[in-house]
Design a protein around this motif. Structure first.
Motif, short mmCIF file in Angstrom:
data_model
loop_
_atom_site.label_atom_id
_atom_site.label_comp_id
_atom_site.label_asym_id
_atom_site.label_seq_id
_atom_site.Cartn_x
_atom_site.Cartn_y
_atom_site.Cartn_z
N ASP A 33 0.85 -1.20 0.00
CA ASP A 33 0.00 0.00 0.00
C ASP A 33 0.88 1.25 0.00
O ASP A 33 1.02 1.95 1.00
CB ASP A 33 -0.92 -0.02 1.23
CG ASP A 33 -1.84 1.18 1.28
OD1 ASP A 33 -2.07 1.81 0.23
OD2 ASP A 33 -2.31 1.49 2.39
N ASN A 35 0.53 4.18 -1.36
CA ASN A 35 -0.08 5.50 -1.19
C ASN A 35 -0.82 5.64 0.14
O ASN A 35 -1.41 6.68 0.41
CB ASN A 35 -0.99 5.85 -2.37
CG ASN A 35 -2.19 4.94 -2.48
OD1 ASN A 35 -2.39 4.04 -1.66
ND2 ASN A 35 -2.98 5.15 -3.52
N GLY A 36 -0.80 4.59 0.95
CA GLY A 36 -1.33 4.68 2.31
C GLY A 36 -2.83 4.77 2.44
O GLY A 36 -3.34 5.21 3.48
N ASP A 37 -3.60 4.36 1.42
CA ASP A 37 -5.07 4.44 1.54
C ASP A 37 -5.70 3.16 2.09
O ASP A 37 -6.93 3.05 2.15
CB ASP A 37 -5.69 4.83 0.19
CG ASP A 37 -5.51 3.77 -0.88
OD1 ASP A 37 -4.88 2.72 -0.61
OD2 ASP A 37 -6.00 3.99 -2.01
N VAL A 39 -5.62 0.03 0.87
CA VAL A 39 -5.83 -1.07 -0.09
C VAL A 39 -4.66 -1.11 -1.07
O VAL A 39 -3.95 -0.12 -1.25
CB VAL A 39 -7.16 -0.91 -0.87
CG1 VAL A 39 -8.35 -1.02 0.06
CG2 VAL A 39 -7.18 0.39 -1.64
N VAL A 40 -4.46 -2.25 -1.70
CA VAL A 40 -3.39 -2.39 -2.68
C VAL A 40 -4.02 -2.56 -4.06
O VAL A 40 -4.80 -3.49 -4.29
CB VAL A 40 -2.50 -3.62 -2.36
CG1 VAL A 40 -1.39 -3.74 -3.40
CG2 VAL A 40 -1.92 -3.50 -0.96
N ASP A 44 -1.20 2.11 -6.31
CA ASP A 44 0.05 1.93 -5.58
C ASP A 44 1.21 1.70 -6.55
O ASP A 44 2.33 2.12 -6.30
CB ASP A 44 -0.08 0.77 -4.59
CG ASP A 44 -1.17 1.04 -3.58
OD1 ASP A 44 -1.05 2.05 -2.86
OD2 ASP A 44 -2.15 0.29 -3.54
CA LIG Z 1 -3.12 1.91 -1.73
#
Ligand SMILES: [Ca+2]
Ligand SMILES: [Ca+2]
Length: 112
Positions: A33, A35-37, A39-40, A44
């Motif tokens: 992950d 971008n740190g949201d 979810v993958v 990303d």
């Molecule tokens: Ca992500």
């Protein structure tokens, strides 16, 4: 006397082992992950590519999440692995699984 010293050393070793395993300050993240949201997915992959191309930065947690192959560098190999995971290819890096790190560990070296 030797038994007392041996017992003290054993206790010290057990205490050190317990301290190094348990940390209330561990920081959790989802491997891959970037971008740190939480979810993958393909976003990303884009985040890793942009980081590798020096178009944007990643904070320490996102660098650790992005470094899926544990090479201590975030590069196109990581982007490819995340892309393969997103396309549902077999994954050997535990992408999408929760992982953690101790904030006092050495950081993943920033590329730039
Ligand atoms: Ca992500
Ligand atoms: Ca890597």
């Amino acid at each position: 006397m030797k038994k007392i010293i041996a017992a003290a050393l054993t206790l010290l070793c057990l205490t050190c082992a317990a301290v190094s395993v348990v940390s209330a300050e561990d920081i959790y993240y989802v491997r891959g992950d970037a971008n740190g949201d939480g979810v993958v997915n393909v976003n990303d992959v884009t985040a890793v590519q942009r980081y590798a191309a020096e178009l944007e930065g990643l904070n320490e947690t996102c660098r650790r999440a992005a470094d899926v192959n544990r090479s201590n560098v975030v590069d196109m190999d990581d982007a490819t692995a995340i892309q393969r995971y997103s396309a549902e290819y077999k994954d050997s890096y535990r992408i999408g699984k929760t992982s953690y790190y101790d904030p006092y560990e050495l950081p993943v070296v920033p590329n730039h």
